[in-house]
Enzyme design. Structure first.
Site, PDB file in Angstrom:
ATOM      1  N   ARG A 114       0.892  -1.296  -0.047  1.00  0.00           N
ATOM      2  CA  ARG A 114      -0.028   0.168   0.003  1.00  0.00           C
ATOM      3  C   ARG A 114       0.951   1.327   0.103  1.00  0.00           C
ATOM      4  O   ARG A 114       0.693   2.118  -0.797  1.00  0.00           O
ATOM      5  CB  ARG A 114      -0.854   0.157   1.155  1.00  0.00           C
ATOM      6  CG  ARG A 114      -1.495   1.240   1.507  1.00  0.00           C
ATOM      7  CD  ARG A 114      -2.558   0.945   2.737  1.00  0.00           C
ATOM      8  NE  ARG A 114      -3.459   1.977   3.180  1.00  0.00           N
ATOM      9  CZ  ARG A 114      -2.894   3.007   4.073  1.00  0.00           C
ATOM     10  NH1 ARG A 114      -1.544   2.795   4.740  1.00  0.00           N
ATOM     11  NH2 ARG A 114      -3.694   3.880   4.463  1.00  0.00           N
ATOM     12  N   ASP A 143      10.905 -14.709  10.360  1.00  0.00           N
ATOM     13  CA  ASP A 143      12.083 -15.207  11.091  1.00  0.00           C
ATOM     14  C   ASP A 143      13.182 -13.927  11.462  1.00  0.00           C
ATOM     15  O   ASP A 143      13.976 -14.281  12.220  1.00  0.00           O
ATOM     16  CB  ASP A 143      13.055 -16.068   9.894  1.00  0.00           C
ATOM     17  CG  ASP A 143      12.187 -17.293   9.617  1.00  0.00           C
ATOM     18  OD1 ASP A 143      11.163 -17.541  10.223  1.00  0.00           O
ATOM     19  OD2 ASP A 143      12.445 -17.663   8.527  1.00  0.00           O
TER      20      ASP A 143
HETATM   21  O1  F6P Z   1      10.686 -18.444   6.573  1.00  0.00           O
HETATM   22  C1  F6P Z   1       9.607 -18.319   7.170  1.00  0.00           C
HETATM   23  C2  F6P Z   1       8.997 -19.490   7.570  1.00  0.00           C
HETATM   24  O2  F6P Z   1       7.907 -19.186   8.248  1.00  0.00           O
HETATM   25  C3  F6P Z   1      10.001 -20.274   8.569  1.00  0.00           C
HETATM   26  O3  F6P Z   1       9.851 -19.888   9.838  1.00  0.00           O
HETATM   27  C4  F6P Z   1       9.510 -21.778   8.409  1.00  0.00           C
HETATM   28  O4  F6P Z   1      10.391 -22.630   8.613  1.00  0.00           O
HETATM   29  C5  F6P Z   1       9.127 -21.801   7.071  1.00  0.00           C
HETATM   30  O5  F6P Z   1       8.786 -20.559   6.457  1.00  0.00           O
HETATM   31  C6  F6P Z   1       8.038 -22.723   6.621  1.00  0.00           C
HETATM   32  O6  F6P Z   1       7.696 -22.438   5.294  1.00  0.00           O
HETATM   33  P1  F6P Z   1       6.677 -23.447   4.570  1.00  0.00           P
HETATM   34  O7  F6P Z   1       5.483 -22.616   4.782  1.00  0.00           O
HETATM   35  O8  F6P Z   1       6.799 -23.182   3.082  1.00  0.00           O
HETATM   36  O9  F6P Z   1       6.623 -24.742   5.194  1.00  0.00           O
END
Ligand code: F6P
Length: 307
Positions: A6, A113
């Site tokens: 946005r 993260d």
């Molecule tokens: O990188 C962000 C994240 O949420 C991590 O914390 C987690 O390990 C990963 O993505 C999960 O990814 P997906 O939803 O593709 O399994």
């Protein structure tokens, strides 16, 4: 991410530029999935989780052959610069597009993260930490009332930023993160000390590590060595959704607006970051080659406060 979209869109339109949304991230460029964005498209999205533009991982983008197709597709659409919101993979794609085809890109760190180099915070982290904290506060009611031991696993990929902040915020007895290994024996001693001073419930927070499921290994190791039976909660993707916190919305709005200013000032290959409360531009080269450090002061603090 919606707050960033946005802010970038409305800032660009205010300067009389056109804005095109790419649906589905880098895959959307390959699939020619483009959508012109109007200011009215930006209404009623700031409070929504996820991204109205959709996203996804695009493994093909590491291959120069596909980036060439992407560059052609962008040129066909008269798209002269990109704003890329995402984690280190997105920043790498943006840098490669600049290196190979001189398509200017400004990155905006969007990752729960919080492991993107060059910024104190990335979009989504605060929301994820608050969601997990809220969940653990609820779990603690059962832990306290039933005198139970819980192991709660949070996300974070291979880093412990979420686990550390959440553990601190929830007063976890022990925090397991890849950057600061705590042994199972340490945790058992900690639980025993708590029991001795009359505290019959404990909460251990663990980062997921390389893949989700680490809480099960920990629980098994603790049970084998001590006989303590832990309940397990893996919070999972609830941490990646939901209405963003005000702090995330403000951060994303600032970053979105700064990304347009950066392009107008002629920056071609940088990421917007926040450092000590100020918007900064960090070269994508640094973002993609340097590793963000965890705040070790927080580890020490968590240790002192959880005794
Ligand atoms: O990188 C962000 C994240 O949420 C991590 O914390 C987690 O390990 C990963 O993505 C999960 O990814 P997906 O939803 O593709 O399994």
């Amino acid at each position: 991410m919606n707050a960033a979209i946005r802010a970038a869109t409305r800032s660009a339109l205010a300067k009389k530029f056109e804005m095109v949304g790419i649906i589905g991230g880098y895959q959307g460029i390959l699939d020619k999935n483009f959508k012109p964005l109007k200011t009215s498209d930006m209404g009623n999205i700031i409070q929504r989780g996820g991204t109205i533009l959709k996203t996804g991982r695009c493994p093909q983008f590491v291959d120069a052959k596909y980036r060439k197709i992407a560059a052609q597709n962008l040129k066909e659409q008269d798209i002269s610069a990109l704003i890329c919101i995402g984690g280190d993979g997105s920043m790498r794609g943006a840098l490669d597009l600049w290196d190979d085809h001189k398509i200017p890109s400004i990155g905006i760190p969007g990752s729960i993260d919080n492991d993107v180099f060059g910024t104190d915070f990335s979009i989504g982290f605060d929301t994820a930490v608050n969601t997990a904290t809220d969940a653990i506060d609820k779990i603690r009611d059962t832990a306290f009332s039933h005198d139970r031991l819980f192991i709660v696993e949070v996300m974070g990929h291979e880093t412990g930023h979420i686990a550390l902040e959440v553990g601190l915020a929830c007063g976890a007895e022990e925090i397991f993160i890849p950057e600061n290994p705590v042994t199972v024996d340490d945790a058992i001693q900690h639980i025993k000390r708590s029991l001795e001073r009359g505290k019959a419930s404990s909460i251990l927070v663990t980062a997921e590590g390389k893949k989700p499921g680490r809480a099960y290994d920990l629980a098994e190791a603790i049970r084998k060595k001590s006989g303590f039976d832990a309940k397990i909660c893996i919070l999972g993707h609830i941490q990646r959704g939901g209405s963003p916190t005000a702090r995330d919305r403000v951060l994303a709005s600032r970053m979105g607006a700064t990304s347009i200013e950066a392009l107008l000032r002629g920056n071609c290959t940088a990421m917007v970051g926040i450092q000590n409360g100020e918007m900064v531009l960090v070269p994508l080269k640094d973002v993609t080659t340097k590793k963000k450090k965890l705040n070790t002061n927080l580890i020490k603090l968590a240790r002192v406060l959880s005794t």
